[in-house]
Design a protein around this motif. Structure first.
Motif, PDB file in Angstrom:
ATOM      1  N   ALA A  45     -42.614  21.151 -51.230  1.00  0.00           N
ATOM      2  CA  ALA A  45     -43.796  20.321 -50.995  1.00  0.00           C
ATOM      3  C   ALA A  45     -43.686  19.647 -49.626  1.00  0.00           C
ATOM      4  O   ALA A  45     -42.585  19.469 -49.099  1.00  0.00           O
ATOM      5  N   THR A  46     -44.843  19.290 -49.071  1.00  0.00           N
ATOM      6  CA  THR A  46     -44.841  18.600 -47.783  1.00  0.00           C
ATOM      7  C   THR A  46     -45.843  17.449 -47.780  1.00  0.00           C
ATOM      8  O   THR A  46     -46.800  17.418 -48.545  1.00  0.00           O
ATOM      9  N   MET A  47     -45.577  16.537 -46.880  1.00  0.00           N
ATOM     10  CA  MET A  47     -46.451  15.399 -46.614  1.00  0.00           C
ATOM     11  C   MET A  47     -46.521  15.276 -45.096  1.00  0.00           C
ATOM     12  O   MET A  47     -45.526  15.484 -44.410  1.00  0.00           O
ATOM     13  N   THR A  48     -47.682  14.958 -44.569  1.00  0.00           N
ATOM     14  CA  THR A  48     -47.854  14.838 -43.127  1.00  0.00           C
ATOM     15  C   THR A  48     -47.885  13.368 -42.718  1.00  0.00           C
ATOM     16  O   THR A  48     -48.572  12.561 -43.351  1.00  0.00           O
ATOM     17  N   GLN A  62     -38.053   8.597 -23.692  1.00  0.00           N
ATOM     18  CA  GLN A  62     -37.518   9.551 -22.727  1.00  0.00           C
ATOM     19  C   GLN A  62     -36.952  10.761 -23.451  1.00  0.00           C
ATOM     20  O   GLN A  62     -36.852  10.770 -24.680  1.00  0.00           O
ATOM     21  N   GLU A  63     -36.577  11.761 -22.689  1.00  0.00           N
ATOM     22  CA  GLU A  63     -35.971  12.965 -23.247  1.00  0.00           C
ATOM     23  C   GLU A  63     -34.708  12.570 -24.008  1.00  0.00           C
ATOM     24  O   GLU A  63     -33.928  11.749 -23.555  1.00  0.00           O
ATOM     25  N   GLY A  64     -34.524  13.133 -25.181  1.00  0.00           N
ATOM     26  CA  GLY A  64     -33.347  12.829 -25.994  1.00  0.00           C
ATOM     27  C   GLY A  64     -33.632  11.852 -27.119  1.00  0.00           C
ATOM     28  O   GLY A  64     -32.828  11.705 -28.027  1.00  0.00           O
ATOM     29  N   ASP A  65     -34.785  11.165 -27.068  1.00  0.00           N
ATOM     30  CA  ASP A  65     -35.169  10.283 -28.166  1.00  0.00           C
ATOM     31  C   ASP A  65     -35.533  11.145 -29.367  1.00  0.00           C
ATOM     32  O   ASP A  65     -36.044  12.256 -29.202  1.00  0.00           O
ATOM     33  N   GLU A  66     -35.268  10.634 -30.561  1.00  0.00           N
ATOM     34  CA  GLU A  66     -35.618  11.368 -31.778  1.00  0.00           C
ATOM     35  C   GLU A  66     -36.165  10.422 -32.825  1.00  0.00           C
ATOM     36  O   GLU A  66     -35.725   9.285 -32.934  1.00  0.00           O
ATOM     37  N   LEU A  67     -37.115  10.922 -33.590  1.00  0.00           N
ATOM     38  CA  LEU A  67     -37.705  10.200 -34.711  1.00  0.00           C
ATOM     39  C   LEU A  67     -37.672  11.136 -35.907  1.00  0.00           C
ATOM     40  O   LEU A  67     -38.044  12.307 -35.783  1.00  0.00           O
ATOM     41  N   ALA A  68     -37.225  10.631 -37.045  1.00  0.00           N
ATOM     42  CA  ALA A  68     -37.127  11.472 -38.239  1.00  0.00           C
ATOM     43  C   ALA A  68     -37.468  10.663 -39.484  1.00  0.00           C
ATOM     44  O   ALA A  68     -37.412   9.438 -39.487  1.00  0.00           O
ATOM     45  N   ALA A  69     -37.826  11.401 -40.538  1.00  0.00           N
ATOM     46  CA  ALA A  69     -38.146  10.809 -41.835  1.00  0.00           C
ATOM     47  C   ALA A  69     -37.013  11.122 -42.806  1.00  0.00           C
ATOM     48  O   ALA A  69     -36.479  12.237 -42.809  1.00  0.00           O
ATOM     49  N   GLY A  77     -37.562  15.456 -42.317  1.00  0.00           N
ATOM     50  CA  GLY A  77     -38.504  15.905 -41.293  1.00  0.00           C
ATOM     51  C   GLY A  77     -38.216  15.247 -39.964  1.00  0.00           C
ATOM     52  O   GLY A  77     -37.808  14.094 -39.913  1.00  0.00           O
ATOM     53  N   VAL A  78     -38.421  15.999 -38.879  1.00  0.00           N
ATOM     54  CA  VAL A  78     -38.198  15.491 -37.527  1.00  0.00           C
ATOM     55  C   VAL A  78     -39.532  15.527 -36.781  1.00  0.00           C
ATOM     56  O   VAL A  78     -40.293  16.500 -36.881  1.00  0.00           O
ATOM     57  N   ALA A  79     -39.794  14.477 -36.033  1.00  0.00           N
ATOM     58  CA  ALA A  79     -41.078  14.342 -35.334  1.00  0.00           C
ATOM     59  C   ALA A  79     -41.177  15.242 -34.123  1.00  0.00           C
ATOM     60  O   ALA A  79     -40.201  15.516 -33.433  1.00  0.00           O
ATOM     61  N   LYS A  80     -42.402  15.669 -33.880  1.00  0.00           N
ATOM     62  CA  LYS A  80     -42.770  16.361 -32.652  1.00  0.00           C
ATOM     63  C   LYS A  80     -43.697  15.408 -31.928  1.00  0.00           C
ATOM     64  O   LYS A  80     -44.755  15.030 -32.451  1.00  0.00           O
ATOM     65  N   ASN A  81     -43.311  14.966 -30.720  1.00  0.00           N
ATOM     66  CA  ASN A  81     -44.106  14.015 -29.963  1.00  0.00           C
ATOM     67  C   ASN A  81     -45.094  14.765 -29.079  1.00  0.00           C
ATOM     68  O   ASN A  81     -44.704  15.569 -28.243  1.00  0.00           O
ATOM     69  N   ILE A  82     -46.375  14.480 -29.293  1.00  0.00           N
ATOM     70  CA  ILE A  82     -47.433  15.073 -28.484  1.00  0.00           C
ATOM     71  C   ILE A  82     -48.333  13.940 -27.997  1.00  0.00           C
ATOM     72  O   ILE A  82     -48.996  13.275 -28.792  1.00  0.00           O
ATOM     73  N   ASP A  83     -48.314  13.711 -26.696  1.00  0.00           N
ATOM     74  CA  ASP A  83     -49.142  12.671 -26.067  1.00  0.00           C
ATOM     75  C   ASP A  83     -48.954  11.295 -26.708  1.00  0.00           C
ATOM     76  O   ASP A  83     -49.920  10.565 -26.948  1.00  0.00           O
ATOM     77  N   GLY A  84     -47.723  10.940 -27.006  1.00  0.00           N
ATOM     78  CA  GLY A  84     -47.422   9.616 -27.550  1.00  0.00           C
ATOM     79  C   GLY A  84     -47.562   9.486 -29.051  1.00  0.00           C
ATOM     80  O   GLY A  84     -47.242   8.449 -29.617  1.00  0.00           O
ATOM     81  N   LEU A  85     -48.052  10.528 -29.713  1.00  0.00           N
ATOM     82  CA  LEU A  85     -48.143  10.518 -31.170  1.00  0.00           C
ATOM     83  C   LEU A  85     -47.024  11.365 -31.736  1.00  0.00           C
ATOM     84  O   LEU A  85     -46.701  12.425 -31.203  1.00  0.00           O
ATOM     85  N   ASN A  86     -46.434  10.917 -32.825  1.00  0.00           N
ATOM     86  CA  ASN A  86     -45.344  11.633 -33.475  1.00  0.00           C
ATOM     87  C   ASN A  86     -45.846  12.252 -34.768  1.00  0.00           C
ATOM     88  O   ASN A  86     -46.274  11.541 -35.677  1.00  0.00           O
ATOM     89  N   TYR A  87     -45.789  13.583 -34.811  1.00  0.00           N
ATOM     90  CA  TYR A  87     -46.235  14.331 -35.981  1.00  0.00           C
ATOM     91  C   TYR A  87     -44.996  14.765 -36.756  1.00  0.00           C
ATOM     92  O   TYR A  87     -44.106  15.398 -36.196  1.00  0.00           O
ATOM     93  N   ILE A  88     -44.957  14.423 -38.048  1.00  0.00           N
ATOM     94  CA  ILE A  88     -43.807  14.771 -38.875  1.00  0.00           C
ATOM     95  C   ILE A  88     -44.284  15.447 -40.158  1.00  0.00           C
ATOM     96  O   ILE A  88     -45.133  14.904 -40.871  1.00  0.00           O
ATOM     97  N   MET A  89     -43.727  16.606 -40.447  1.00  0.00           N
ATOM     98  CA  MET A  89     -43.953  17.250 -41.732  1.00  0.00           C
ATOM     99  C   MET A  89     -42.748  16.874 -42.593  1.00  0.00           C
ATOM    100  O   MET A  89     -41.633  17.322 -42.350  1.00  0.00           O
ATOM    101  N   ILE A  90     -42.985  16.018 -43.568  1.00  0.00           N
ATOM    102  CA  ILE A  90     -41.928  15.519 -44.439  1.00  0.00           C
ATOM    103  C   ILE A  90     -41.832  16.435 -45.652  1.00  0.00           C
ATOM    104  O   ILE A  90     -42.827  16.693 -46.313  1.00  0.00           O
TER     105      ILE A  90
END
Length: 143
Positions: A45-48, A62-69, A77-90
């Motif tokens: 299952a996934t949650m966005t 900066q490069e090397g920063d990471e965000l995860a759930a 899930g690990v975030a993909k940063n696109i234009d300042g927004l972090n998209y995570i498929m949990i």
């Protein structure tokens, strides 16, 4: 009168010492995490989530920063940063409803931040959108 001349400077020095000496808080530093390597592929299952960082932290991305759930300490899930927004498929199990915690690693200062119990996992759930992302109330981890 001589006592007063001696006591007043001593009193002023004590007041200056007590009010001017503040202990500087030192935060624990962390090594670069590799959360993307830890995600278990067994979850069906996934949650966005679409989240952003608070301005005082997000300014220094900066490069090397990471965000995860995480759920129960396990990276989901690990975030993909696109234009300042972090998209995570949990990822999770269809009947799971455990609380999701987000962690953010700043490569700049090597600090780890977290938002504990931000939302409950929900199969096909949505936490924030591109038009209305959730600003994570992150606090620095110091333990």
């Amino acid at each position: 009168m001589k006592k007063l001349r001696f006591i007043l400077p001593l009193f002023a020095l004590c007041v200056l010492f007590l009010t001017g000496c503040k202990k500087e808080e030192i935060f624990k530093t962390f090594t670069q995490p590799y959360w993307h390597e830890e995600i278990n592929a067994e979850y069906t299952a996934t949650m966005t989530a679409v989240v952003t960082l608070p301005q005082e932290i997000g300014t220094y991305i900066q490069e090397g920063d990471e965000l995860a759930a995480f759920i129960n300490g396990e990276c989901r899930g690990v975030a993909k940063n696109i234009d300042g927004l972090n998209y995570i498929m949990i990822k999770g199990m269809p009947d799971e409803n455990e609380m999701v915690t987000f962690k953010y690693y700043s490569a700049r200062n090597m600090f780890m931040y977290q938002c504990v119990n931000c939302t409950a996992f929900e199969n096909d759930g949505i936490y924030g959108t591109a038009d209305s992302p959730i600003v994570l109330p992150l606090v620095v981890i110091n333990e």
